[in-house]
Design an enzyme around this catalytic site. Structure first.
Site, short mmCIF file in Angstrom:
data_model
loop_
_atom_site.label_atom_id
_atom_site.label_comp_id
_atom_site.label_asym_id
_atom_site.label_seq_id
_atom_site.Cartn_x
_atom_site.Cartn_y
_atom_site.Cartn_z
N GLY A 28 31.89 9.92 -12.39
CA GLY A 28 32.12 11.27 -12.91
C GLY A 28 33.07 12.08 -12.05
O GLY A 28 33.74 12.98 -12.54
N VAL A 32 37.34 5.26 -7.16
CA VAL A 32 37.18 4.78 -5.79
C VAL A 32 38.14 3.62 -5.59
O VAL A 32 38.18 2.69 -6.40
CB VAL A 32 35.73 4.35 -5.50
N GLU A 102 33.49 4.27 4.41
CA GLU A 102 33.32 2.87 4.82
C GLU A 102 33.56 1.94 3.63
O GLU A 102 33.05 2.18 2.54
CB GLU A 102 31.89 2.68 5.35
N TYR A 103 34.34 0.90 3.84
CA TYR A 103 34.49 -0.13 2.81
C TYR A 103 33.45 -1.21 3.04
O TYR A 103 33.42 -1.83 4.11
CB TYR A 103 35.89 -0.73 2.84
N VAL A 104 32.60 -1.41 2.09
CA VAL A 104 31.53 -2.41 2.19
C VAL A 104 32.01 -3.68 1.50
O VAL A 104 32.03 -3.77 0.27
CB VAL A 104 30.22 -1.89 1.57
N ASP A 148 20.86 11.93 -7.52
CA ASP A 148 21.40 10.97 -8.48
C ASP A 148 21.09 9.55 -8.03
O ASP A 148 21.97 8.67 -8.01
CB ASP A 148 22.91 11.16 -8.64
N LYS A 150 20.07 6.03 -8.60
CA LYS A 150 20.10 5.13 -9.76
C LYS A 150 20.65 3.80 -9.30
O LYS A 150 21.24 3.69 -8.22
CB LYS A 150 20.96 5.72 -10.88
N PRO A 151 20.50 2.73 -10.10
CA PRO A 151 20.96 1.41 -9.66
C PRO A 151 22.44 1.36 -9.31
O PRO A 151 22.83 0.67 -8.37
CB PRO A 151 20.64 0.52 -10.87
N ASP A 172 27.19 7.78 -2.83
CA ASP A 172 27.48 8.85 -3.79
C ASP A 172 26.57 10.06 -3.63
O ASP A 172 25.65 10.28 -4.42
CB ASP A 172 27.43 8.34 -5.23
#
Length: 622
Positions: A28, A32, A102-104, A148, A150-151, A172
């Site tokens: 929303g 990314v 951070e980039y995971v 927020d 959520k999965p 997020d």
């Protein structure tokens, strides 16, 4: 101005240093991106604000830009938490903010994982739930509600042991809010804040965000993970919101032991909903079902060799710290059953006594055969030697390790963490200490311990390791013959990564104790500073002089004396207190250095926050 489609920006350079490589996802708030930081030569994730059209931009620009800044501020306040995606920076590019995160690598969100693999096992869901709960609790302690959960906002990634979904991260914080901070809520009055089907009933009807509302959303998330669908899933968003408020969740059919947890978290009345502590206790019991250490069956007793006492895990450390067990102290044994009343004994039938006698005779006979045939060699893997040395001849310990035991590790070669160390207990937990037992992994067999012990220890010690500057995990796995004597458990050590840890670590430290070296200082510690060489650990709920925020490293050629003049500046640059919610006009960066990191070559500095005027900080400031 419009930011374009999610694929039109490949190759753009943002703020003169971030090269956009490819989109990772959209939400929303915008897109990314995977990006390359050309200054530090590393991968990062960038969140881009997106406006659908110019009209929307005119009306919503201010609110959405403010929300982006709020997301960065809230998430940065949780920097360093092992289960929160780290936010590094928020920057302006062409008039709009971008959030550098951070980039995971190799991460998948929980929604996509369930879509591709199907519902997860209850124990796996409970493990994920514990990690997310830990992240939420850290935010709630700072007054930040996620709003927020959520999965799609839970990332699963490989951990350092190679487990493909071992690392769990909450991401997020774009619509999070601090209800008591007086900040503006950047939402439209006509829009529900959150995701339909995961909103708490009180939030769907206009109530304030609370920790209980986040826990309801966590319950919905775990329901989706274990059942493969939402608890209130319907054909439209409006129908889902209505179901959340008016209807009970669908009966869970796959949840098993997780079922009571879901029921308690999905209570309509927030006052009847489980607290975070209650949920944590229940989820922990599912993750480690053998957590009741004193439960043993007669079958277990009969399967032991005649010379082996029945070992059980210790009852935990005594209050106010750790009492290490000495080598001469006997192991814990299963207490005998309480005596029965005489009348009850008289009422036992002769037939029952005969059956028991036959059974006992059979067990004794089988035990004698087992004893005669067992390998009683001295190889540390079986027989008497395995009982005397639960972890084998190389490790050398003659008693099972207990929680909080302090150890000195002698490695077989010159390189630490290569091979199996020989361990000695240090009853004093003194300054030569290499590490400490911080957790255990219980398994059903020695073979399972060899397969899963190391990965389990990585997971169980992750939180404490992430709070310290330079430590590593080491699993001490029992041998086949020593498995029972070790209490069926792999001991999880946390050892100094490049040298000693100079004293107890984690929860085994006592309030009021002084720090012999910066190696035992950990994130969020509160310090009572006596002199520039004397700091004491104190409770963050009371008055204190400084709080540890994190760590930074100085160049290899910087001497210790130079570090003591440069470290404040380095901490202000690399670990600025403003990123953790401290007002820059009131607070400033501080630092601590010690000889240990310079002796072992790591050159790390502990970064703190303190008042500019030198006054004390109070509990509500931390």
């Amino acid at each position: 101005m419009s930011s374009g489609s999610p694929t039109s920006g490949v190759g753009r350079i943002i703020a003169g240093r971030y090269l956009l490589l490819n989109p990772l996802g959209s939400g929303g708030m915008g897109h990314v991106w995977l990006a390359h930081d050309e200054r530090l030569d590393c991968a990062v994730a960038l969140k881009e604000i997106v406006f659908r059209d110019a009209v929307e931009a005119d009306h919503e620009r201010e609110a959405r830009v403010a929300r982006a800044r709020a997301e960065a501020r809230h998430a940065a306040g949780l920097r360093g938490h092992p289960h929160v995606v780290t936010v590094h920076d928020v920057l302006e590019h062409e008039g709009l903010p971008w959030i550098v995160m951070e980039y995971v690598a190799d991460a998948v969100d929980l929604r996509d994982l369930v879509d591709s693999r199907g519902p997860l096992a209850p124990a796996e869901c409970a493990r994920i739930g514990l990690a997310v709960l830990d992240a939420l609790t850290a935010g709630h302690q700072r007054g930040v509600m996620h709003r927020d959960v959520k999965p799609a906002n839970i990332l699963l990634a490989p951990d350092r042991a190679g487990s493909p979904y071992g690392r769990v991260l909450l991401t997020d914080y774009g619509i999070s809010v601090q209800p008591d901070a007086g900040e503006t809520r950047y939402t439209l009055a006509s829009v529900l804040v959150g995701t339909s089907g995961y909103l708490a009933p009180e939030r769907a009807t206009g109530g304030a965000p609370t920790p209980a509302a986040d826990l309801f959303s966590l319950g919905c998330t775990l329901y989706h993970a274990v059942e493969g669908m939402g608890a209130f899933e319907r054909e439209s968003h409006l129908a889902e919101v209505t179901a959340v408020v008016m209807e009970e969740p669908r009966p869970a059919v796959r949840a098993g032991a997780l079922g009571p947890v879901l029921q308690a978290l999905l209570a309509k009345d927030p006052g009847q909903r489980w607290s975070a502590a209650e949920a944590e206790a229940a989820l922990s019991r599912i993750v480690t079902p053998q957590a009741e250490p004193y439960v043993r069956t007669q079958t277990d007793l009969g399967s032991q060799p005649p010379w082996a006492g029945v070992q059980v895990p210790p009852p935990g450390p005594p209050p106010n710290g750790h009492r290490p067990r000495t080598e001469g102290e006997p192991p814990f044994v299963l207490p005998p059953p309480p005596p029965q009343g005489g009348r009850r004994r008289r009422e036992r039938s002769h037939a029952l006594r005969a059956v028991l006698a036959c059974g006992l005779g059979l067990l004794l006979a089988l035990g004698g055969v087992w004893y005669a045939m067992a390998d009683r060699s001295s190889d540390g893997g079986g027989g008497q030697q395995g009982s005397r040395q639960p972890y084998g001849e190389t490790v050398g310990l003659t008693k099972p390790l207990r929680d909080g035991d302090c150890v000195i590790a002698d490695w077989p070669g010159s390189e630490r963490f290569r091979g199996t160390p020989r361990l000695r207990l240090d009853p004093t937990c003194g300054t030569a200490l290499d590490g400490q037992v911080m957790a255990f992994v219980t398994t059903s067999s020695a073979d399972e311990a060899r397969r899963a012990g190391a990965a389990g220890c990585e997971e169980r010690t992750r939180e404490i390791r992430d709070r310290l500057a330079d430590v590593r995990s080491q699993a001490v796995v029992p041998t086949d013959g020593g498995f029972a004597a070790a209490g069926r458990r792999t001991a999880c050590l946390v050892l100094g990564g490049n040298g000693p840890v100079y004293g107890p670590i984690g929860t085994h430290r006592r309030l009021g104790s002084g720090f012999a070296d910066t190696a035992t200082m950990q994130r969020r510690d509160c310090l009572d500073v006596r002199t520039n060489r004397d700091a004491r650990l104190v409770s963050c709920e009371g008055s204190h002089d400084e709080q540890v925020l994190g760590f930074t490293r100085l160049d290899p050629d910087v001497t210790l004396s130079e570090a003591r003049t440069e470290s404040d500046t380095a901490c202000a640059r690399d670990v600025p207190p403003g990123d953790y919610g401290f007002d820059p006009s009131v607070y400033t960066a501080g630092s601590w250095t010690s000889a240990g990191p310079w002796k072992n070559g790591t050159h790390f500095v502990v970064c703190t926050v303190r008042r500019q005027n030198g006054g004390t900080m109070e509990g509500d400031e931390s």
